[in-house]
Design a protein around this motif. Structure first.
Motif, PDB file in Angstrom:
ATOM      1  N   GLU A  26      81.921  -8.385  53.866  1.00 14.95           N
ATOM      2  CA  GLU A  26      81.483  -8.239  55.248  1.00 14.95           C
ATOM      3  C   GLU A  26      80.034  -7.610  55.153  1.00 14.95           C
ATOM      4  OE1 GLU A  26      83.057  -5.326  58.476  1.00 14.95           O
ATOM      5  OE2 GLU A  26      84.185  -7.119  58.560  1.00 14.95           O
ATOM      6  N   ASP A  27      79.692  -6.660  54.147  1.00 17.28           N
ATOM      7  CA  ASP A  27      78.411  -6.215  54.281  1.00 17.28           C
ATOM      8  C   ASP A  27      77.254  -6.867  53.762  1.00 17.28           C
ATOM      9  OD1 ASP A  27      78.617  -6.101  51.690  1.00 17.28           O
ATOM     10  OD2 ASP A  27      78.662  -3.796  51.465  1.00 17.28           O
ATOM     11  N   ARG A  28      77.641  -8.259  53.267  1.00 19.82           N
ATOM     12  CA  ARG A  28      76.745  -9.170  52.455  1.00 19.82           C
ATOM     13  C   ARG A  28      75.830  -8.749  51.627  1.00 19.82           C
ATOM     14  NH1 ARG A  28      73.980 -11.791  58.369  1.00 19.82           N
ATOM     15  NH2 ARG A  28      76.071 -11.932  59.326  1.00 19.82           N
ATOM     16  N   LEU A  29      76.204  -7.504  50.998  1.00 19.09           N
ATOM     17  CA  LEU A  29      75.404  -6.756  49.943  1.00 19.09           C
ATOM     18  C   LEU A  29      76.473  -6.747  48.632  1.00 19.09           C
ATOM     19  CD1 LEU A  29      72.650  -5.712  49.367  1.00 19.09           C
ATOM     20  CD2 LEU A  29      73.750  -3.551  49.812  1.00 19.09           C
ATOM     21  N   HIS A  30      77.745  -6.867  48.898  1.00 23.70           N
ATOM     22  CA  HIS A  30      78.589  -6.500  47.692  1.00 23.70           C
ATOM     23  C   HIS A  30      79.389  -7.760  47.764  1.00 23.70           C
ATOM     24  CE1 HIS A  30      77.376  -2.485  48.663  1.00 23.70           C
ATOM     25  NE2 HIS A  30      77.216  -2.516  47.239  1.00 23.70           N
ATOM     26  N   MET A  31      79.917  -8.131  46.508  1.00 18.97           N
ATOM     27  CA  MET A  31      80.839  -9.459  46.378  1.00 18.97           C
ATOM     28  C   MET A  31      82.246  -8.843  46.812  1.00 18.97           C
ATOM     29  SD  MET A  31      79.719 -11.356  43.075  1.00 18.97           S
ATOM     30  CE  MET A  31      78.428 -12.329  43.097  1.00 18.97           C
ATOM     31  N   ASN A  32      82.994 -10.017  47.230  1.00 27.25           N
ATOM     32  CA  ASN A  32      84.567  -9.869  47.601  1.00 27.25           C
ATOM     33  C   ASN A  32      85.380 -10.199  46.331  1.00 27.25           C
ATOM     34  OD1 ASN A  32      84.445 -12.629  47.400  1.00 27.25           O
ATOM     35  ND2 ASN A  32      84.349 -12.850  49.694  1.00 27.25           N
ATOM     36  N   PRO A  33      86.599 -10.167  46.489  1.00 27.96           N
ATOM     37  CA  PRO A  33      87.418 -10.559  45.348  1.00 27.96           C
ATOM     38  C   PRO A  33      86.888 -11.857  44.759  1.00 27.96           C
ATOM     39  CG  PRO A  33      88.827  -9.557  47.083  1.00 27.96           C
ATOM     40  CD  PRO A  33      87.445  -9.667  47.542  1.00 27.96           C
ATOM     41  N   LEU A  34      86.854 -12.904  45.408  1.00 26.85           N
ATOM     42  CA  LEU A  34      86.456 -13.827  44.897  1.00 26.85           C
ATOM     43  C   LEU A  34      85.240 -14.043  44.121  1.00 26.85           C
ATOM     44  CD1 LEU A  34      87.031 -16.741  47.903  1.00 26.85           C
ATOM     45  CD2 LEU A  34      88.529 -16.493  45.708  1.00 26.85           C
ATOM     46  N   LEU A  89      74.976  -9.289  65.522  1.00 26.45           N
ATOM     47  CA  LEU A  89      74.813  -8.028  66.172  1.00 26.45           C
ATOM     48  C   LEU A  89      75.454  -6.824  65.625  1.00 26.45           C
ATOM     49  CD1 LEU A  89      73.636  -8.903  69.758  1.00 26.45           C
ATOM     50  CD2 LEU A  89      72.352  -8.338  67.956  1.00 26.45           C
ATOM     51  N   ARG A  90      76.537  -7.138  65.406  1.00 27.62           N
ATOM     52  CA  ARG A  90      77.735  -5.990  64.783  1.00 27.62           C
ATOM     53  C   ARG A  90      77.250  -5.979  63.327  1.00 27.62           C
ATOM     54  NH1 ARG A  90      81.185  -8.479  68.245  1.00 27.62           N
ATOM     55  NH2 ARG A  90      81.816 -10.102  66.845  1.00 27.62           N
ATOM     56  N   TYR A  91      76.914  -6.909  62.580  1.00 22.67           N
ATOM     57  CA  TYR A  91      76.589  -6.702  61.365  1.00 22.67           C
ATOM     58  C   TYR A  91      75.320  -5.753  61.005  1.00 22.67           C
ATOM     59  CZ  TYR A  91      74.271  -7.502  57.020  1.00 22.67           C
ATOM     60  OH  TYR A  91      73.379  -7.467  55.736  1.00 22.67           O
ATOM     61  N   TYR A  92      74.332  -6.113  61.925  1.00 19.96           N
ATOM     62  CA  TYR A  92      73.099  -5.127  61.759  1.00 19.96           C
ATOM     63  C   TYR A  92      73.494  -3.777  62.360  1.00 19.96           C
ATOM     64  CZ  TYR A  92      69.589  -8.532  60.520  1.00 19.96           C
ATOM     65  OH  TYR A  92      69.019  -9.670  59.882  1.00 19.96           O
ATOM     66  N   ARG A  93      74.451  -3.634  63.179  1.00 24.64           N
ATOM     67  CA  ARG A  93      74.673  -2.414  63.731  1.00 24.64           C
ATOM     68  C   ARG A  93      75.600  -1.446  62.633  1.00 24.64           C
ATOM     69  NH1 ARG A  93      79.310  -2.451  68.020  1.00 24.64           N
ATOM     70  NH2 ARG A  93      80.347  -2.664  66.104  1.00 24.64           N
ATOM     71  N   ASP A  94      76.483  -2.095  61.891  1.00 26.94           N
ATOM     72  CA  ASP A  94      77.560  -1.415  61.253  1.00 26.94           C
ATOM     73  C   ASP A  94      76.942  -1.372  59.461  1.00 26.94           C
ATOM     74  OD1 ASP A  94      79.025  -1.587  63.288  1.00 26.94           O
ATOM     75  OD2 ASP A  94      80.381  -3.357  62.786  1.00 26.94           O
ATOM     76  N   HIS A  95      75.987  -2.364  59.162  1.00 21.83           N
ATOM     77  CA  HIS A  95      75.398  -2.297  57.859  1.00 21.83           C
ATOM     78  C   HIS A  95      74.090  -2.175  57.614  1.00 21.83           C
ATOM     79  CE1 HIS A  95      79.491  -3.357  56.896  1.00 21.83           C
ATOM     80  NE2 HIS A  95      79.443  -4.509  57.703  1.00 21.83           N
ATOM     81  N   VAL A  96      73.257  -2.823  58.259  1.00 22.38           N
ATOM     82  CA  VAL A  96      71.822  -2.414  58.168  1.00 22.38           C
ATOM     83  C   VAL A  96      71.169  -1.454  58.721  1.00 22.38           C
ATOM     84  CG1 VAL A  96      69.431  -3.819  58.631  1.00 22.38           C
ATOM     85  CG2 VAL A  96      71.540  -5.219  58.223  1.00 22.38           C
ATOM     86  N   VAL A  97      71.593  -0.886  59.854  1.00 23.23           N
ATOM     87  CA  VAL A  97      71.201   0.282  60.157  1.00 23.23           C
ATOM     88  C   VAL A  97      71.597   1.635  59.385  1.00 23.23           C
ATOM     89  CG1 VAL A  97      71.088   1.946  62.309  1.00 23.23           C
ATOM     90  CG2 VAL A  97      70.951  -0.470  62.684  1.00 23.23           C
ATOM     91  N   PRO A  98      72.624   1.591  59.227  1.00 22.54           N
ATOM     92  CA  PRO A  98      72.799   2.651  58.171  1.00 22.54           C
ATOM     93  C   PRO A  98      72.163   2.680  56.978  1.00 22.54           C
ATOM     94  CG  PRO A  98      75.038   1.774  59.291  1.00 22.54           C
ATOM     95  CD  PRO A  98      73.770   0.848  59.495  1.00 22.54           C
ATOM     96  N   TRP A  99      72.007   1.450  56.546  1.00 18.93           N
ATOM     97  CA  TRP A  99      71.218   1.528  55.279  1.00 18.93           C
ATOM     98  C   TRP A  99      69.830   1.909  55.431  1.00 18.93           C
ATOM     99  CZ3 TRP A  99      66.839  -1.116  53.531  1.00 18.93           C
ATOM    100  CH2 TRP A  99      66.816  -1.305  52.090  1.00 18.93           C
ATOM    101  N   VAL A 100      69.011   1.602  56.389  1.00 21.64           N
ATOM    102  CA  VAL A 100      67.697   1.957  56.582  1.00 21.64           C
ATOM    103  C   VAL A 100      67.701   3.358  56.876  1.00 21.64           C
ATOM    104  CG1 VAL A 100      65.949   1.791  58.382  1.00 21.64           C
ATOM    105  CG2 VAL A 100      67.172  -0.212  57.633  1.00 21.64           C
TER     106      VAL A 100
END
Length: 268
Positions: free
Chosen positions: A178-186, A222-233
């Motif tokens: 979901e974070d688009r930065l790390h791989m899932n099980p597949l 929008l949720r992706y940016y809120r939950d993952h991008v903003v904390p990373w920044v």
């Protein structure tokens, strides 16, 4: 030609690296998550015997942090490892002052230290999440440059190399969490299959057949940016890392038995 010890010899495998080698994103129901843990199980199956496994990787680490801290810890394991996988540099790509030649120089020193101990070293290029990330073009260009450098280095040293970043399948959204930065099980399983083939003459990784990912809605973006991008920044601005205060999840040897011998690979 196999690049791991013969089955009559013990196989003691340790992974060093950042979040990719730590296994972040792999929430599958497996005893040893992440591509490295899945590789350990694959080695046990392929070699039809137990494999000792440790994983010293910690998320957020730059290449220097991997080589300065984790490599020394890997070499200090008792008994000593017979195989080390290294994957690093992914976090360096997100920093200013990224310099492939400097990273390669550090890696050469580490490879010399490993070779002096008679230990096998296998290299992987970092996974490439750039397709759906901000600054994706920059990350992709830097990733290609690092993968190309690793290709030449591994060929020169005769080391097994898995070019994860330029795999023709792993850029697809279906392989990412979901974070688009790390791989899932597949994604982690795909990398484990590629590594088993390169390191131990395992079967060639099959072409993955997974459903196409669905397109995300504006609300999901929008949720992706809120939950993952903003904390990373926020971490970048404050100089913090996702790995601050963390220790290796598998800091000592665990025994992985073949999954065909009465269950999945497990601690014994």
């Amino acid at each position: 030609m196999s690049t791991v010890p013969a089955r009559t010899d013990p196989v003691r495998y340790v992974a060093i690296g950042d979040s990719f080698s730590e296994g972040v994103g792999d929430d599958g129901d497996v005893p040893f998550p992440g591509w490295a843990g899945r590789l350990a199980v694959g080695l046990a199956d392929h070699l039809s015997g137990p494999v000792s496994y440790a994983n010293l990787a910690i998320r957020g680490r730059l290449l220097a942090g991997v080589l300065d801290g984790q490599l020394d810890a890997a070499l200090a394991l008792d008994p000593a490892p017979t195989l080390i996988t290294f994957c690093g540099g992914g976090n360096d790509m997100l920093r200013p002052g990224y310099d492939v030649d400097v990273l390669l120089g550090r890696l050469a020193e580490a490879a010399d230290a490993v070779a002096a101990r008679g230990i096998r070293l296998a290299l992987l290029s970092p996974a490439d999440p750039s397709a759906r990330l901000p600054l994706g073009r920059l990350i992709n260009a830097r990733g290609d440059a690092w993968a190309e450098a690793l290709t030449g280095f591994s060929r020169e040293r005769g080391l097994p190399f898995v070019d994860v970043s330029r795999d023709p399948h792993l850029g697809r959204a279906e392989f990412w969490s979901e974070d688009r930065l790390h791989m899932n099980p597949l994604g982690h399983q795909r990398v484990a299959d590629l590594a088993l083939h390169a390191i131990a003459d395992g079967p060639e990784a099959a072409v993955p057949r997974v459903p196409d990912a669905t397109k995300t809605s504006v609300g999901e973006e929008l949720r992706y940016y809120r939950d993952h991008v903003v904390p990373w920044v926020r971490r970048r601005v404050t100089g913090r890392s996702s790995g601050d205060g963390r220790v290796a999840g598998q800091g000592d040897w665990a025994t992985v038995v073949p999954s065909r011998s009465g269950g999945p690979g497990r601690l014994t």
